[in-house]
Design an enzyme around this catalytic site. Sequence first.
Site, PDB file in Angstrom:
ATOM      1  CE  LYS A  87       2.415 -27.506 -66.815  1.00 41.21           C
ATOM      2  NZ  LYS A  87       4.191 -27.846 -66.695  1.00 41.21           N
TER       3      LYS A  87
HETATM    4  O1  G3P Z   1       6.580 -28.498 -68.693  1.00 38.91           O
HETATM    5  C1  G3P Z   1       6.118 -28.900 -69.810  1.00 38.91           C
HETATM    6  C2  G3P Z   1       7.026 -29.032 -70.962  1.00 38.91           C
HETATM    7  O2  G3P Z   1       7.897 -27.906 -71.188  1.00 38.91           O
HETATM    8  C3  G3P Z   1       7.806 -30.277 -71.394  1.00 38.91           C
HETATM    9  O3  G3P Z   1       8.732 -30.070 -72.174  1.00 38.91           O
HETATM   10  O4  G3P Z   1      10.550 -31.051 -73.186  1.00 38.91           O
HETATM   11  O5  G3P Z   1       9.326 -32.635 -71.940  1.00 38.91           O
HETATM   12  O6  G3P Z   1       8.783 -31.604 -74.029  1.00 38.91           O
HETATM   13  P1  G3P Z   1       9.268 -31.452 -73.046  1.00 38.91           P
END
Ligand code: G3P
Length: 217
Positions: A87
């Site tokens: 990633k």
């Molecule tokens: O893994 C990346 C993404 O899904 C992060 O989510 O909830 O931290 O905005 P969030």
Amino acid sequence: MKFFIDTANLDQIKEANDLGILDGVTTNPSLMAKEGVKGADAVMKHYETICEMVDGDISAEVVSTETQAIIEEGKKLAAIHPNIVVKVPMIKDGIKAIKWFSDNGIKTNCTLVFSAGQAILAAKAGANYLSPFIGRIDDSGWEGIQLIQQIANIFAIQGFKTEILAASIRNTNHIIQCAEAGANVVTSPLEPILGLLKHPLTDIGLAKFLEDAKKFQ
Ligand code: G3P
């Protein structure tokens, strides 16, 4: 549409995997830190454990920001298991590294995508997945799902093969909207996935069936 779980929590990964519908896992440095995973060896071991638990693509995020360092870090991550997807952040050095990974047979997920322009660049560089963060777009007062629709539309017109991996999922409805908008994958925390099971009429209906079943048992 594929289902990934967006967590580094092993219990939650197991619970989602036990449902039989899990296609992969995504993690990020914040999710790893949340689980208290500390030190390079522990991080590598944690990814290895996830790969052993789930038969599917497992995104492991680099923390380097310079092309050569991203490549070196990504090579180490990719060596953990054939299912590792490196990633990489959507930055200029990240795009160069994604191109290198693509040319050298290492799968990538371009993360922190917030615009259609970024999505086009990630696809051109050969990313296998790109991750638009729809919840964070919603948080900033815009409609995250519109970005999924726009990218899906562009990719259909242009024939780009990169899979749209909708991330930053906040609720069950996001998952449904992503399916409607043409996302190839949704990565979600456990609760929104479990939310797909729920409907009050199902509970009421089942209670009645079980009550009536007692009459002939
Ligand atoms: O893994 C990346 C993404 O899904 C992060 O989510 O909830 O931290 O905005 P969030």
